[in-house]
Design a protein around this motif. Structure first.
Motif, PDB file in Angstrom:
ATOM      1  N   ARG A 147      23.677 -24.178  47.321  1.00 12.00           N
ATOM      2  CA  ARG A 147      24.759 -24.077  46.344  1.00 12.00           C
ATOM      3  C   ARG A 147      26.079 -23.829  47.073  1.00 12.00           C
ATOM      4  N   PRO A 148      27.181 -24.358  46.566  1.00 17.50           N
ATOM      5  CA  PRO A 148      28.465 -24.119  47.236  1.00 17.50           C
ATOM      6  C   PRO A 148      28.893 -22.662  47.118  1.00 17.50           C
ATOM      7  N   THR A 149      29.416 -22.126  48.199  1.00 14.90           N
ATOM      8  CA  THR A 149      29.999 -20.790  48.212  1.00 14.90           C
ATOM      9  C   THR A 149      31.412 -20.899  48.785  1.00 14.90           C
ATOM     10  N   PHE A 187      31.724  -7.382  42.313  1.00 16.52           N
ATOM     11  CA  PHE A 187      32.551  -8.356  41.614  1.00 16.52           C
ATOM     12  C   PHE A 187      33.866  -8.534  42.377  1.00 16.52           C
ATOM     13  N   ALA A 188      34.421  -9.740  42.314  1.00 18.20           N
ATOM     14  CA  ALA A 188      35.653 -10.022  43.055  1.00 18.20           C
ATOM     15  C   ALA A 188      36.449 -11.099  42.343  1.00 18.20           C
ATOM     16  N   ASN A 242      35.924 -13.535  39.041  1.00 21.41           N
ATOM     17  CA  ASN A 242      35.411 -14.906  38.981  1.00 21.41           C
ATOM     18  C   ASN A 242      34.397 -15.188  40.072  1.00 21.41           C
ATOM     19  N   ALA A 243      33.934 -14.128  40.762  1.00 25.62           N
ATOM     20  CA  ALA A 243      32.982 -14.324  41.852  1.00 25.62           C
ATOM     21  C   ALA A 243      32.233 -13.027  42.108  1.00 25.62           C
ATOM     22  N   VAL A 244      31.175 -13.130  42.893  1.00 23.39           N
ATOM     23  CA  VAL A 244      30.423 -11.964  43.356  1.00 23.39           C
ATOM     24  C   VAL A 244      30.362 -12.014  44.872  1.00 23.39           C
ATOM     25  N   ALA A 251      31.545 -15.318  49.119  1.00 20.11           N
ATOM     26  CA  ALA A 251      31.465 -15.033  47.691  1.00 20.11           C
ATOM     27  C   ALA A 251      30.809 -16.206  46.982  1.00 20.11           C
ATOM     28  N   ILE A 252      30.099 -15.904  45.915  1.00 19.49           N
ATOM     29  CA  ILE A 252      29.513 -16.911  45.042  1.00 19.49           C
ATOM     30  C   ILE A 252      30.321 -16.933  43.750  1.00 19.49           C
ATOM     31  N   LEU A 253      30.842 -18.095  43.392  1.00 22.86           N
ATOM     32  CA  LEU A 253      31.644 -18.193  42.184  1.00 22.86           C
ATOM     33  C   LEU A 253      30.768 -18.001  40.955  1.00 22.86           C
ATOM     34  N   LEU A 254      31.261 -17.247  40.000  1.00 19.70           N
ATOM     35  CA  LEU A 254      30.544 -17.052  38.740  1.00 19.70           C
ATOM     36  C   LEU A 254      30.624 -18.344  37.919  1.00 19.70           C
TER      37      LEU A 254
END
Length: 296
Positions: A224-226, A242-243, A270-272, A290-293
């Protein structure tokens, strides 16, 4: 068990099931995983570059349409059952706010729907071992995946059901210095994940372990894209955080940790952030992933 090891166990759980293939009209295939590339047609430059496991993005769907394809074979999306275990008040009732609210179900269902799934969510289960057993075993016969959220005691009950009637692969997950009660395994025909009810841990473990399970059941290839950027400040919590992902005036990608409480989840996140598996950890000005929510 470390997060990267738990991911390997989740991949093993997903490999138990052979994916089902269905043929869809091209207009309904957006976001689905390609089962096999369509036969190339005259002047079709796209089909030879497609492979099983690729996600049908708008560009790929548009290219297939331009080449004259009307249908495509995709892997069926897994069915998902969602349970939350605990004694919480219903929304809108006295005492429903804060630790007494079933926020986990709405958060988990929202993440799944934003990822394109149509989860079936049950009413809250009381933390009663017999009721938990009956509900999970029924779902294990009817669904591809089961996601359960609850406190430590509830996840112990979930683990006991898996140990007696299925196969448990792990019962804790470590992410950096953070340690979470999270169970994973197989129950009847379903892959099962039990996740904590804490919002940031629930989101972080869904985005890592939950997605890995669902992607594996669809034969999705590639990660998955990060996004990777510089931390505006060091996060206060360990494991996940959260970020807000922002672009600075200079064109640099910045990750700004966002604090949140149970009764005031960070609406602007909008990300973790995922804690790196190195001793240095998070540092102000340092690079982090970060992984986008979904849906943010």
């Amino acid at each position: 068990m470390k997060l990267e090891d738990a991911l390997q166990e989740v991949h093993q759980i997903a490999r138990r099931q052979l994916p089902d293939v269905e043929r869809l009209a091209l207009g309904r295939s957006h976001g689905r995983v390609l089962a096999r590339p369509p036969p190339a047609q005259a002047e079709d430059a796209l089909s030879p570059s497609l492979a099983a496991g690729m996600v049908l993005t708008p560009l790929r769907v548009g290219g297939l349409a331009a080449a004259g394809h009307a249908t495509v074979e995709v892997i069926r999306r897994p069915t998902v059952a969602v349970f939350t275990v605990g004694d919480w008040g219903a929304p809108g009732t006295p005492g429903a706010a804060g630790a007494g609210s079933d926020h986990a179900r709405d958060l988990l269902v929202g993440l799944l729907r934003a990822d394109g799934y149509e989860p079936t969510s049950w009413p809250q289960l009381p933390a009663d071992p017999r009721q938990v057993e009956i509900a999970l075993r029924d779902a294990g016969c009817a669904f591809d995946t089961i996601l359960v959220s609850g406190g430590e005691g509830a996840l112990v009950q979930v683990g006991q059901v898996m140990a007696e009637f299925g196969k448990a692969h792990f019962s804790t997950v470590e992410c950096g210095p953070g340690r979470f009660d999270a169970v994973g395994g197989v129950l009847d025909e379903a892959g099962l994940l039990g996740l904590p009810s804490d919002a940031v841990a629930l989101a972080g473990l869904y985005l890592t372990l939950g997605r890995a399970l669902l992607d594996g059941l669809q034969g999705r290839k590639g990660p998955r894209p990060t996004c990777r950027g510089l931390l505006a400040e060091a996060p206060a919590s360990a494991g996940f955080q959260f970020a807000r992902v922002e672009c600075s005036p200079a064109g640099e990608l910045r990750l700004r940790p966002v604090a949140g409480e149970l009764v005031a989840l960070p609406a602007d996140a909008n990300a973790v952030l995922v804690h790196p598996a190195v001793e240095s950890g998070f540092q102000t000005g340092g690079a982090a992933e970060a992984i986008l929510l979904p849906g943010a």
